[in-house]
Design a protein around this motif. Structure first.
Motif, mmCIF file in Angstrom:
data_model
loop_
_atom_site.group_PDB
_atom_site.id
_atom_site.type_symbol
_atom_site.label_atom_id
_atom_site.label_comp_id
_atom_site.label_asym_id
_atom_site.label_seq_id
_atom_site.Cartn_x
_atom_site.Cartn_y
_atom_site.Cartn_z
ATOM 1 N N HIS A 78 49.362 29.897 -36.913
ATOM 2 C CA HIS A 78 50.104 29.496 -38.111
ATOM 3 C C HIS A 78 51.348 30.361 -38.308
ATOM 4 O O HIS A 78 52.404 29.859 -38.731
ATOM 5 N N SER A 79 51.238 31.637 -38.019
ATOM 6 C CA SER A 79 52.391 32.531 -38.145
ATOM 7 C C SER A 79 53.522 32.090 -37.227
ATOM 8 O O SER A 79 54.685 32.001 -37.641
ATOM 9 N N MET A 80 53.189 31.789 -35.979
ATOM 10 C CA MET A 80 54.204 31.359 -35.022
ATOM 11 C C MET A 80 54.824 30.018 -35.437
ATOM 12 O O MET A 80 56.047 29.834 -35.385
ATOM 13 N N ALA A 81 53.973 29.082 -35.871
ATOM 14 C CA ALA A 81 54.463 27.751 -36.235
ATOM 15 C C ALA A 81 55.416 27.822 -37.425
ATOM 16 O O ALA A 81 56.474 27.170 -37.434
ATOM 17 N N LEU A 82 55.082 28.623 -38.407
ATOM 18 C CA LEU A 82 55.925 28.724 -39.599
ATOM 19 C C LEU A 82 57.197 29.527 -39.320
ATOM 20 O O LEU A 82 58.234 29.272 -39.929
ATOM 21 N N THR A 83 57.113 30.468 -38.400
ATOM 22 C CA THR A 83 58.315 31.211 -37.999
ATOM 23 C C THR A 83 59.308 30.275 -37.322
ATOM 24 O O THR A 83 60.503 30.264 -37.643
ATOM 25 N N MET A 84 58.810 29.466 -36.381
ATOM 26 C CA MET A 84 59.687 28.534 -35.670
ATOM 27 C C MET A 84 60.238 27.463 -36.609
ATOM 28 O O MET A 84 61.394 27.055 -36.489
ATOM 29 N N LYS A 85 59.413 27.016 -37.559
ATOM 30 C CA LYS A 85 59.875 26.017 -38.523
ATOM 31 C C LYS A 85 60.976 26.608 -39.411
ATOM 32 O O LYS A 85 61.965 25.920 -39.728
ATOM 33 N N SER A 86 60.828 27.866 -39.788
ATOM 34 C CA SER A 86 61.847 28.529 -40.605
ATOM 35 C C SER A 86 63.169 28.615 -39.855
ATOM 36 O O SER A 86 64.237 28.397 -40.423
ATOM 37 N N GLN A 87 63.093 28.934 -38.556
ATOM 38 C CA GLN A 87 64.299 28.947 -37.736
ATOM 39 C C GLN A 87 64.926 27.563 -37.672
ATOM 40 O O GLN A 87 66.143 27.408 -37.808
ATOM 41 N N GLU A 88 64.094 26.557 -37.470
ATOM 42 C CA GLU A 88 64.576 25.179 -37.383
ATOM 43 C C GLU A 88 65.282 24.748 -38.672
ATOM 44 O O GLU A 88 66.270 23.997 -38.635
ATOM 45 N N LEU A 89 64.795 25.239 -39.811
ATOM 46 C CA LEU A 89 65.356 24.862 -41.107
ATOM 47 C C LEU A 89 66.583 25.687 -41.482
ATOM 48 O O LEU A 89 67.130 25.524 -42.571
ATOM 49 N N GLY A 90 66.995 26.596 -40.597
ATOM 50 C CA GLY A 90 68.233 27.335 -40.826
ATOM 51 C C GLY A 90 68.106 28.614 -41.617
ATOM 52 O O GLY A 90 69.069 29.035 -42.277
ATOM 53 N N ALA A 91 66.944 29.258 -41.565
ATOM 54 C CA ALA A 91 66.778 30.524 -42.279
ATOM 55 C C ALA A 91 67.813 31.545 -41.808
ATOM 56 O O ALA A 91 68.014 31.722 -40.606
ATOM 57 N N LYS A 92 68.463 32.219 -42.747
ATOM 58 C CA LYS A 92 69.508 33.183 -42.409
ATOM 59 C C LYS A 92 68.927 34.448 -41.773
ATOM 60 O O LYS A 92 69.526 35.054 -40.895
ATOM 61 N N ARG A 93 67.771 34.852 -42.257
ATOM 62 C CA ARG A 93 67.140 36.087 -41.776
ATOM 63 C C ARG A 93 65.635 35.908 -41.850
ATOM 64 O O ARG A 93 65.108 35.464 -42.869
ATOM 65 N N ILE A 94 64.943 36.225 -40.758
ATOM 66 C CA ILE A 94 63.490 36.074 -40.719
ATOM 67 C C ILE A 94 62.849 37.424 -40.425
ATOM 68 O O ILE A 94 63.242 38.132 -39.498
ATOM 69 N N VAL A 95 61.855 37.755 -41.239
ATOM 70 C CA VAL A 95 61.076 38.976 -41.055
ATOM 71 C C VAL A 95 59.624 38.549 -40.857
ATOM 72 O O VAL A 95 59.108 37.723 -41.610
ATOM 73 N N CYS A 96 58.946 39.100 -39.839
ATOM 74 C CA CYS A 96 57.570 38.690 -39.541
ATOM 75 C C CYS A 96 56.614 39.870 -39.503
ATOM 76 O O CYS A 96 56.927 40.932 -38.954
ATOM 77 N N ARG A 97 55.456 39.637 -40.063
ATOM 78 C CA ARG A 97 54.354 40.589 -39.941
ATOM 79 C C ARG A 97 53.750 40.456 -38.547
ATOM 80 O O ARG A 97 53.439 39.350 -38.095
#
Length: 236
Positions: A78-97
Motif C-alpha cells: 500500500h505504501s508503494m502504491a500510494l507513493t506512485m499514485k501521488s507522483q502520478e497526480l503531480g505531488a510537488k514533494r513526497i516524503v516516505c516512511r
C-alpha cells in the motif's frame, strides 16, 4: 503551507499534529475510523480512505499540496502504491516512511524526495524541515522553542558574526555552532546529500568566523523567530 499525510499511526499522527501546530493546513488520510476520530479536530481535514485501491486519492488536491507524506507503517504494498499514485497526480514533494531496506531501495529508484525513519521523536524535526526554509532537522525544546540545523541563508554567506551580530539580535535567534565540510574533500562531494558529506563541528563560533555558503547553522530560538529569520535572509 499545505500538507497531506497518508497513514495515521503513531508517526503520522504526531507529524500531523506538529505540522498543524506550526501553522500548516493539513489533510490527514487513513483507512481506520478511530485514527481519523483522534485527529479530526486538530487538522484542517481528516478523511477515511481504503488503501486497497489508490484511485480515490485523485479526489483530493494532491498537486496543490506542498508536501505529501506517505506515513503508512505496516503495509509495503500500500505504501508503494500510494507513493506512485501521488507522483502520478503531480505531488510537488513526497516524503516516505521507510519500512525495510528493500522498501528504501525501491523508493530511491522512484526518486522520492525524502525518506524518514519512523521514530516519534523524528516527527517534530520533519515538521520543522517541511515548514522552515533550508531546515535539515529540528529538535523541540518545549515552550515553543527549538534547536534547528539549517543551511546558511544566502544573504549571510561570506559575512562574519561581527558583521551579522545585529541581525541575529534583532531576529531573536542565537547561533549555537556551525557544521562545516571537512577540508580536502573533492568539490564534487558538496553536491551530495548533507547526510553523506563528512562535516566537523566548529564549537563556539568566534566573532571573526566567516560563514561559508555550504555551512550548516545550528540555531536556537522561538519557532516563529527562527522561521522569520530564515525567510528574511534566504535571498528570495
Amino acid at each position: 503551507m499545505k500538507c497531506c499525510i497518508i497513514g495515521l499511526g503513531v508517526f503520522g499522527k504526531n507529524l500531523a499534529r506538529d505540522l498543524a501546530q506550526l501553522g500548516a493546513d493539513v489533510l490527514a488520510i487513513d483507512r481506520r475510523d478511530d485514527n481519523i476520530a483522534q485527529i479530526k479536530d486538530e487538522v484542517g481535514a481528516a478523511v477515511v480512505m481504503d488503501f486497497e485501491d489508490p484511485t480515490p486519492l485523485a479526489h483530493f488536491p494532491i498537486a496543490e499540496m506542498d508536501a505529501v507524506i506517505v506515513a503508512i507503517g505496516d503495509d509495503f504494498e500500500h505504501s508503494m502504491a500510494l507513493t506512485m499514485k501521488s507522483q502520478e497526480l503531480g505531488a510537488k514533494r513526497i516524503v516516505c516512511r521507510v519500512l525495510s531496506p528493500m522498501h528504501e531501495r525501491l523508493l530511491r529508484l522512484l526518486k522520492v524526495d525524502r525518506l524518514v525513519v519512523p521514530e516519534e521523536v523524528a516527527a517534530r524535526g520533519l515538521a520543522h524541515s517541511l515548514l522552515m526554509r533550508g531546515v535539515l532537522d529540528g529538535f523541540d525544546m518545549g515552550n515553543n522553542h527549538s534547536i534547528i540545523e539549517a543551511t546558511v541563508p544566502a544573504k549571510l554567506a561570506g559575512k562574519s558574526l561581527t558583521e551579522s551580530a545585529e541581525d541575529f539580535k534583532v531576529a531573536g535567534v542565537r547561533i549555537v555552532t556551525i557544521k562545516r565540510i571537512e577540508k580536502g574533500l573533492l568539490d564534487g562531494l558538496r553536491k551530495i546529500s548533507d547526510q553523506t558529506v563528512k562535516r566537523r563541528t566548529l564549537g563556539v563560533v568566534t566573532m571573526s568566523e566567516i560563514f561559508q555558503a555550504d555551512d550548516i547553522f545550528v540555531l536556537f530560538g522561538p519557532e516563529k523567530n527562527l522561521r522569520s529569520f530564515l525567510e528574511t535572509y534566504s535571498g528570495d
